[in-house]
Write a protein that holds these residues in place. Structure first.
Motif: not given
Length: 332
Positions: A209-225, A227-236
């Motif tokens: 769901q997170i990936l579905g809302l984001g794209n390659r330009d999205t900045k992700f604030i994780p619960g811990h760690g 600031v991350s990228t689309f690829e970081d979320v995809k890798n997890l």
């Protein structure tokens, strides 16, 4: 048992010096990191705090621990004098809700999923220590909620049975920034709180769901760690799928729990990257995955059900044959 786990989670995460799922570099290191536009990541001790500044007031995502509230407020005042308007909790764990009361005392309205309020109420009712009711959300979310604040559209979405039973993500649609809560963490194995409604399948669906809302330009604030990228979320998400499938393969090929948990090769590529050096160790994470696989693919249980079905069919066939025989005798 669930209420006990809620209480223990809350109490263990509240005291000074206690740690939740947190990165070592966060300990005592108070800093505000720019993300995009007027959205910031606040790091100190506990889950990542998201901040949105503007003329309408301060919007805060999570509050870490009670004892960091004074530092948080001081750091916010370096950026703005506007009032603290809302606090949005991504889930109920104490390293994300511990400062709620202090923010409420500043005039903030606490908002969270309905299950967060329920879990915190259980902690209040069963705690031997006084937990003030101001920690509780005053407004609760079911599936979605939208805030129009500081020239932003802030969409809050419930992620069902992922990290817990009350997770939400927060999407700043104009800035293209997503705060994920603990449904995504950066560079470590995630904590899937099964006792409080979390599931491996739900966690993977949450990442989808997170990936579905984001794209390659999205900045992700994780619960811990960081600031991350689309690829970081995809890798997890890929990590979870890979380890789940490896455990499933071994389970369906007859390996027992002890044998599978001893197979270091299942997680080796991720362990080399330091994933097992966080709050959740390799052993604990692999056990969580194993339990999920065993539940989903319990061969002994399937065999038992197959035998039951076969017995029912035999009885039905015998009854039918007996009825047919009686019918033939009646015709005679």
């Amino acid at each position: 048992m669930k209420y006990l786990i809620v209480l223990l989670s809350f109490l263990l995460l509240m005291p000074v010096g206690a740690s939740g799922q947190t990165d070592g570099e966060e300990e005592g290191d108070s800093r505000i990191v720019p993300v995009r536009n007027k959205i910031y990541l606040y790091k100190n001790r506990g889950g990542n705090i998201g901040l949105c500044f503007g003329d309408d007031g301060v919007f805060i995502i999570d509050t870490q621990f009670e004892d960091i509230s004074e530092d948080l407020l001081k750091d916010i005042r370096k950026f703005t004098k506007e009032p603290i308007k809302y606090v949005l909790n991504t889930h109920h764990h104490g390293d994300h809700t511990g400062g709620n009361s202090n923010m409420a005392n500043e005039g903030a309205t606490i908002v969270a999923h309905g299950n967060v309020r329920t879990n915190l109420m259980n902690a209040i009712e069963t705690s031997p220590n006084k937990i003030h009711e101001t920690v509780l959300p005053k407004i609760t979310i079911d599936q979605t909620m939208t805030f129009y604040l500081n020239r932003e559209e802030i969409v809050v979405t419930h992620l069902k049975n992922a990290h817990t039973d009350g997770d939400v993500l927060v999407h700043f649609t104009k800035a293209n920034v997503i705060h994920t809560g603990d449904v995504f963490i950066s560079g470590k194995y995630p904590f899937i709180d099964v006792e409080n409604g979390g599931t491996v399948s739900g966690y993977m669906e949450g990442l989808e769901q997170i990936l579905g809302l984001g794209n390659r330009d999205t900045k992700f604030i994780p619960g811990h760690g960081n600031v991350s990228t689309f690829e970081d979320v995809k890798n997890l998400k890929l990590l979870l799928e890979n380890i789940y499938n490896r455990v499933k393969f071994q389970h369906l090929n007859g390996k027992n729990e002890q044998q599978i948990l001893a197979m270091s090769e299942i997680t080796a590529e991720y362990d080399r990257q330091g994933y097992g050096e966080g709050f959740i160790t390799t052993e604990r994470f692999l056990k969580t995955i194993y339990d999920a696989v065993a539940f989903d693919y319990n061969r002994a249980d399937r065999d038992r059900r197959a035998r039951q079905i076969e017995d029912i069919r035999k009885k039905q066939n015998a009854a039918k044959a007996n009825k047919d025989n009686k019918g033939e005798k009646g015709d005679d």
